[in-house]
Scaffold this motif. Sequence first.
Motif, PDB file in Angstrom:
ATOM      1  N   CYS A  25      -2.214  -3.005  -6.610  1.00 47.50           N
ATOM      2  CA  CYS A  25      -3.334  -2.967  -5.650  1.00 47.50           C
ATOM      3  C   CYS A  25      -4.325  -1.870  -6.018  1.00 47.50           C
ATOM      4  N   VAL A  26      -3.805  -0.714  -6.417  1.00 43.05           N
ATOM      5  CA  VAL A  26      -4.669   0.406  -6.797  1.00 43.05           C
ATOM      6  C   VAL A  26      -5.516   0.028  -8.003  1.00 43.05           C
ATOM      7  N   PHE A  27      -4.909  -0.613  -8.998  1.00 43.89           N
ATOM      8  CA  PHE A  27      -5.652  -1.010 -10.185  1.00 43.89           C
ATOM      9  C   PHE A  27      -6.726  -2.054  -9.858  1.00 43.89           C
ATOM     10  N   THR A  28      -6.485  -2.834  -8.821  1.00 41.85           N
ATOM     11  CA  THR A  28      -7.432  -3.890  -8.453  1.00 41.85           C
ATOM     12  C   THR A  28      -8.587  -3.378  -7.609  1.00 41.85           C
ATOM     13  N   ALA A  29      -8.275  -2.532  -6.620  1.00 45.81           N
ATOM     14  CA  ALA A  29      -9.306  -2.156  -5.642  1.00 45.81           C
ATOM     15  C   ALA A  29      -9.419  -0.657  -5.380  1.00 45.81           C
ATOM     16  N   GLY A  30      -8.702   0.162  -6.134  1.00 46.98           N
ATOM     17  CA  GLY A  30      -8.774   1.594  -5.900  1.00 46.98           C
ATOM     18  C   GLY A  30      -7.758   2.041  -4.858  1.00 46.98           C
ATOM     19  N   LEU A  31      -7.760   3.343  -4.582  1.00 44.84           N
ATOM     20  CA  LEU A  31      -6.756   3.909  -3.689  1.00 44.84           C
ATOM     21  C   LEU A  31      -7.294   4.261  -2.310  1.00 44.84           C
ATOM     22  N   HIS A  32      -8.533   4.702  -2.244  1.00 41.95           N
ATOM     23  CA  HIS A  32      -9.047   5.231  -0.975  1.00 41.95           C
ATOM     24  C   HIS A  32      -9.017   4.193   0.142  1.00 41.95           C
ATOM     25  N   GLN A  33      -9.365   2.958  -0.176  1.00 40.33           N
ATOM     26  CA  GLN A  33      -9.416   1.903   0.837  1.00 40.33           C
ATOM     27  C   GLN A  33      -8.108   1.114   0.954  1.00 40.33           C
ATOM     28  N   LEU A  34      -7.101   1.533   0.204  1.00 46.17           N
ATOM     29  CA  LEU A  34      -5.842   0.800   0.202  1.00 46.17           C
ATOM     30  C   LEU A  34      -5.156   0.873   1.568  1.00 46.17           C
ATOM     31  N   LYS A  35      -4.687  -0.264   2.059  1.00 47.76           N
ATOM     32  CA  LYS A  35      -3.975  -0.345   3.338  1.00 47.76           C
ATOM     33  C   LYS A  35      -2.568  -0.873   3.102  1.00 47.76           C
ATOM     34  N   ASN A  56       4.060   5.541   5.859  1.00 45.69           N
ATOM     35  CA  ASN A  56       2.608   5.447   5.769  1.00 45.69           C
ATOM     36  C   ASN A  56       2.172   5.342   4.306  1.00 45.69           C
ATOM     37  N   LYS A  57       0.872   5.235   4.099  1.00 47.17           N
ATOM     38  CA  LYS A  57       0.349   5.098   2.739  1.00 47.17           C
ATOM     39  C   LYS A  57       0.645   6.332   1.901  1.00 47.17           C
ATOM     40  N   GLU A  58       0.594   7.510   2.528  1.00 45.49           N
ATOM     41  CA  GLU A  58       0.825   8.746   1.790  1.00 45.49           C
ATOM     42  C   GLU A  58       2.224   8.787   1.160  1.00 45.49           C
ATOM     43  N   ARG A 110      -6.059   5.603 -15.587  1.00 50.60           N
ATOM     44  CA  ARG A 110      -6.707   5.047 -14.391  1.00 50.60           C
ATOM     45  C   ARG A 110      -6.000   5.477 -13.119  1.00 50.60           C
ATOM     46  N   LEU A 111      -4.668   5.407 -13.123  1.00 50.50           N
ATOM     47  CA  LEU A 111      -3.915   5.762 -11.923  1.00 50.50           C
ATOM     48  C   LEU A 111      -4.113   7.236 -11.587  1.00 50.50           C
ATOM     49  N   SER A 112      -4.088   8.104 -12.590  1.00 53.13           N
ATOM     50  CA  SER A 112      -4.266   9.533 -12.358  1.00 53.13           C
ATOM     51  C   SER A 112      -5.633   9.833 -11.758  1.00 53.13           C
ATOM     52  N   ILE A 113      -6.656   9.166 -12.248  1.00 50.54           N
ATOM     53  CA  ILE A 113      -8.004   9.399 -11.728  1.00 50.54           C
ATOM     54  C   ILE A 113      -8.126   8.890 -10.295  1.00 50.54           C
ATOM     55  N   PHE A 114      -7.526   7.753  -9.996  1.00 47.48           N
ATOM     56  CA  PHE A 114      -7.532   7.244  -8.617  1.00 47.48           C
ATOM     57  C   PHE A 114      -6.849   8.241  -7.676  1.00 47.48           C
ATOM     58  N   ILE A 115      -5.709   8.743  -8.088  1.00 46.21           N
ATOM     59  CA  ILE A 115      -4.952   9.663  -7.240  1.00 46.21           C
ATOM     60  C   ILE A 115      -5.713  10.979  -7.065  1.00 46.21           C
ATOM     61  N   ALA A 116      -6.299  11.488  -8.148  1.00 44.19           N
ATOM     62  CA  ALA A 116      -7.066  12.732  -8.058  1.00 44.19           C
ATOM     63  C   ALA A 116      -8.256  12.578  -7.126  1.00 44.19           C
ATOM     64  N   SER A 117      -8.899  11.422  -7.165  1.00 48.96           N
ATOM     65  CA  SER A 117     -10.036  11.171  -6.270  1.00 48.96           C
ATOM     66  C   SER A 117      -9.592  11.155  -4.817  1.00 48.96           C
ATOM     67  N   GLU A 118      -8.440  10.554  -4.542  1.00 45.16           N
ATOM     68  CA  GLU A 118      -7.917  10.514  -3.179  1.00 45.16           C
ATOM     69  C   GLU A 118      -7.536  11.920  -2.712  1.00 45.16           C
TER      70      GLU A 118
END
Length: 218
Positions: A25-35, A56-58, A110-118
């Motif tokens: 899901c993260v690779f498809t749509a990012g992490l911030h909006q992930l539900k 929870n998501k965290e 990609r995953l590291s950058i998504f997580i760092a952004s979150e």
Amino acid sequence: MSAAKEASDALQQHREEIVDAAERCVFTAGLHQLKLRDIARESGNSLGNIYNYFKNKEEIVEALVERQTSRFLSTVTRSAEEIPGEKHEERVLRQISVLVDAYMDPESMRLSIFIASEAMVNPRVLDICVAANRRVCEHVIDVIRHDPNCNVDVTDEEMEVRIVSVRSYLEGLRGSLLFNPTMNRRLMRDCAIERLRVLWRWDQAKAQGKTFEDVFEC
């Protein structure tokens, strides 16, 4: 195998399947909006069933970070293993190459950058990342301290600064590859390895009491 062990293994497998789905899901749509409902749909679970494994998501993000950190530490440990007949400098070159390859891995990048952004907007995720970074530093220091061929007589604090400095370079390398997709990755890899070898040589020279001018005559 006992019933308790089978139940524990089944629980862990189901958790891993949920984390796998979260990663997709993260690779498809990012992490911030992930539900959680997105993860439930991707994993084929009901939302209620997801809550049986993660509050929870965290907690799922923490599992993602734990997985990535464990993989990295395993890579560090394996690269430190001695190969019969291998010279110390050859092993250092191999270790540096393994680290550069780990940071240049597209999916890990990609995953590291998504997580760092979150982590920039979610204090809980920031705490998770800080704890993971602390674990990496402590592990790398331990590996270095137990290497009989490593001539580095510095405090753990200075060692940590050196490790963070190198990791900062490698993290920057990840960002550069993301925003420069047409860059020659082979040349970038070779360049990164060359520069890290220079840093290693300087640390070795400094441990022998040499100055910067002794090593690099301008």
